[in-house]
Design a protein around this motif. Structure first.
Motif, mmCIF file in Angstrom:
data_model
loop_
_atom_site.group_PDB
_atom_site.id
_atom_site.type_symbol
_atom_site.label_atom_id
_atom_site.label_comp_id
_atom_site.label_asym_id
_atom_site.label_seq_id
_atom_site.Cartn_x
_atom_site.Cartn_y
_atom_site.Cartn_z
ATOM 1 N N ILE A 128 0.870 -1.173 0.000
ATOM 2 C CA ILE A 128 0.000 0.000 0.000
ATOM 3 C C ILE A 128 0.904 1.219 0.000
ATOM 4 N N PHE A 129 0.797 2.027 -1.047
ATOM 5 C CA PHE A 129 1.638 3.210 -1.218
ATOM 6 C C PHE A 129 0.771 4.439 -0.981
ATOM 7 N N LEU A 130 0.938 5.065 0.184
ATOM 8 C CA LEU A 130 0.133 6.230 0.556
ATOM 9 C C LEU A 130 0.875 7.514 0.208
ATOM 10 N N ILE A 131 0.258 8.324 -0.632
ATOM 11 C CA ILE A 131 0.793 9.648 -0.958
ATOM 12 C C ILE A 131 -0.078 10.653 -0.211
ATOM 13 N N ASP A 132 0.427 11.137 0.909
ATOM 14 C CA ASP A 132 -0.348 11.980 1.816
ATOM 15 C C ASP A 132 -0.346 13.427 1.330
ATOM 16 N N ASP A 133 -1.492 14.098 1.478
ATOM 17 C CA ASP A 133 -1.616 15.507 1.085
ATOM 18 C C ASP A 133 -1.131 15.735 -0.345
ATOM 19 N N TYR A 134 -1.542 14.871 -1.257
ATOM 20 C CA TYR A 134 -0.996 14.935 -2.615
ATOM 21 C C TYR A 134 -1.331 16.242 -3.329
ATOM 22 N N SER A 135 -2.453 16.862 -2.999
ATOM 23 C CA SER A 135 -2.848 18.091 -3.679
ATOM 24 C C SER A 135 -2.057 19.315 -3.214
ATOM 25 N N ARG A 136 -1.163 19.124 -2.242
ATOM 26 C CA ARG A 136 -0.275 20.205 -1.803
ATOM 27 C C ARG A 136 1.090 20.132 -2.486
ATOM 28 N N ALA A 137 1.266 19.158 -3.361
ATOM 29 C CA ALA A 137 2.550 18.988 -4.047
ATOM 30 C C ALA A 137 2.761 20.090 -5.084
ATOM 31 N N SER A 138 4.028 20.324 -5.434
ATOM 32 C CA SER A 138 4.339 21.252 -6.521
ATOM 33 C C SER A 138 3.842 20.653 -7.829
ATOM 34 N N LEU A 139 3.682 21.478 -8.849
ATOM 35 C CA LEU A 139 3.128 21.004 -10.119
ATOM 36 C C LEU A 139 3.959 19.870 -10.735
ATOM 37 N N PRO A 140 5.299 19.974 -10.792
ATOM 38 C CA PRO A 140 6.084 18.857 -11.365
ATOM 39 C C PRO A 140 5.892 17.557 -10.588
ATOM 40 N N VAL A 141 5.831 17.634 -9.260
ATOM 41 C CA VAL A 141 5.626 16.428 -8.450
ATOM 42 C C VAL A 141 4.211 15.899 -8.660
ATOM 43 N N LEU A 142 3.242 16.798 -8.782
ATOM 44 C CA LEU A 142 1.848 16.396 -9.022
ATOM 45 C C LEU A 142 1.731 15.642 -10.343
ATOM 46 N N GLN A 143 2.463 16.086 -11.350
ATOM 47 C CA GLN A 143 2.448 15.393 -12.637
ATOM 48 C C GLN A 143 3.057 13.993 -12.511
ATOM 49 N N ALA A 144 4.117 13.886 -11.695
ATOM 50 C CA ALA A 144 4.725 12.575 -11.446
ATOM 51 C C ALA A 144 3.737 11.664 -10.720
ATOM 52 N N ILE A 145 3.028 12.218 -9.752
ATOM 53 C CA ILE A 145 2.036 11.434 -9.003
ATOM 54 C C ILE A 145 0.962 10.892 -9.939
ATOM 55 N N ASN A 146 0.533 11.714 -10.885
ATOM 56 C CA ASN A 146 -0.492 11.270 -11.831
ATOM 57 C C ASN A 146 -0.018 10.075 -12.651
ATOM 58 N N GLU A 147 1.273 10.051 -12.994
ATOM 59 C CA GLU A 147 1.839 8.910 -13.717
ATOM 60 C C GLU A 147 1.810 7.652 -12.847
ATOM 61 N N VAL A 148 2.145 7.821 -11.574
ATOM 62 C CA VAL A 148 2.140 6.684 -10.647
ATOM 63 C C VAL A 148 0.718 6.155 -10.474
ATOM 64 N N VAL A 149 -0.240 7.059 -10.361
ATOM 65 C CA VAL A 149 -1.648 6.666 -10.226
ATOM 66 C C VAL A 149 -2.106 5.898 -11.462
ATOM 67 N N ASP A 150 -1.710 6.382 -12.634
ATOM 68 C CA ASP A 150 -2.180 5.801 -13.891
ATOM 69 C C ASP A 150 -1.480 4.491 -14.235
ATOM 70 N N ARG A 151 -0.132 4.418 -14.009
ATOM 71 C CA ARG A 151 0.618 3.261 -14.485
ATOM 72 C C ARG A 151 1.379 2.514 -13.387
ATOM 73 N N GLN A 152 1.339 3.029 -12.146
ATOM 74 C CA GLN A 152 2.054 2.427 -11.023
ATOM 75 C C GLN A 152 3.561 2.372 -11.256
#
Length: 214
Positions: A128-152
């Motif tokens: 279980i990979f918890l990304i806490d407070d993800y909406s407080r991330a900087s834009l570049p990190v937020l884009q990386a998070i979206n990749e992890v969400v989509d493709r793991q």
């Protein structure tokens, strides 16, 4: 109509999705990511951690607001091409002597790679990979998070097969300093709203031995 769920309801849904993701992996299908959003202090992160404990799964938590792009990608490093016949490996400088002893020869080819982030290194079981407070991330990190969400996975690393990505966030109501998400991002995950319940919290606190003076 208020569709917010309490901690017990959220916990049951998380358990189901986590177990179902393991089954999806065996069928060659992608895992489903989950976002749990709600007001500060309603125990979002605690519920996720408790699910990991009860599921007996490895649990990794990062705070998105405190990481950089280097943290999410992995720090850059130089890799060298080592050859043995038609076989070749890309290795870091510190491993050249080891590969030389194995019969590999150093070539003039090199490239830039990335080290595996420390929170992924050595993990080989569904987690279980918890990304806490993800909406407080900087834009570049937020884009990386979206990749992890989509493709793991993201560039230099990937989560163990059958893992579950869970995000937590505060609502985008103007009361919190958070980044807005669009519908394209939201459709990549199951989104659940969590509410605070005094009765549910008291039941949880009694079960897990919180000081009765609370």
């Amino acid at each position: 109509m208020n569709t917010a769920l309490d901690a017990h309801e959220i916990q049951e849904i998380l358990k189901y999705v986590v177990e179902n993701n393991k089954k999806l992996n065996k069928e060659g299908k992608k895992s489903i990511a989950i976002e749990v959003f709600g007001e500060a202090g309603c125990a979002k992160s605690s519920v996720v951690e408790q699910v990991a404990i009860e599921s007996e799964m490895p649990f990794v938590k990062i705070n998105a607001a405190q990481i950089t792009v280097d943290d999410s990608v992995g720090y850059p490093l130089k890799e060298y091409k080592m050859c043995k016949g038609e076989e070749y490996e890309w290795v870091v400088e510190s491993a050249i002597d080891t590969y030389t002893a194995m019969g590999f020869k150093y070539s003039n080819d090199h490239r830039m790679g990335y080290a595996i982030p420390k929170w992924i290194m050595g993990q080989d079981k569904p987690m279980i990979f918890l990304i806490d407070d993800y909406s407080r991330a900087s834009l570049p990190v937020l884009q990386a998070i979206n990749e992890v969400v989509d493709r793991q996975e993201y560039l230099s690393w990937e989560l163990p097969k059958g893992s579950t990505v869970i995000l937590t966030a505060n609502p985008d109501t103007g009361d919190y300093f958070v980044s807005s998400t669009d519908s394209a991002m939201d459709t990549r995950k199951l989104k659940l709203e969590m509410k605070f319940s005094t009765e549910v919290w008291a039941s949880w606190a009694e079960k897990y031995g919180v000081d009765s003076r609370c």
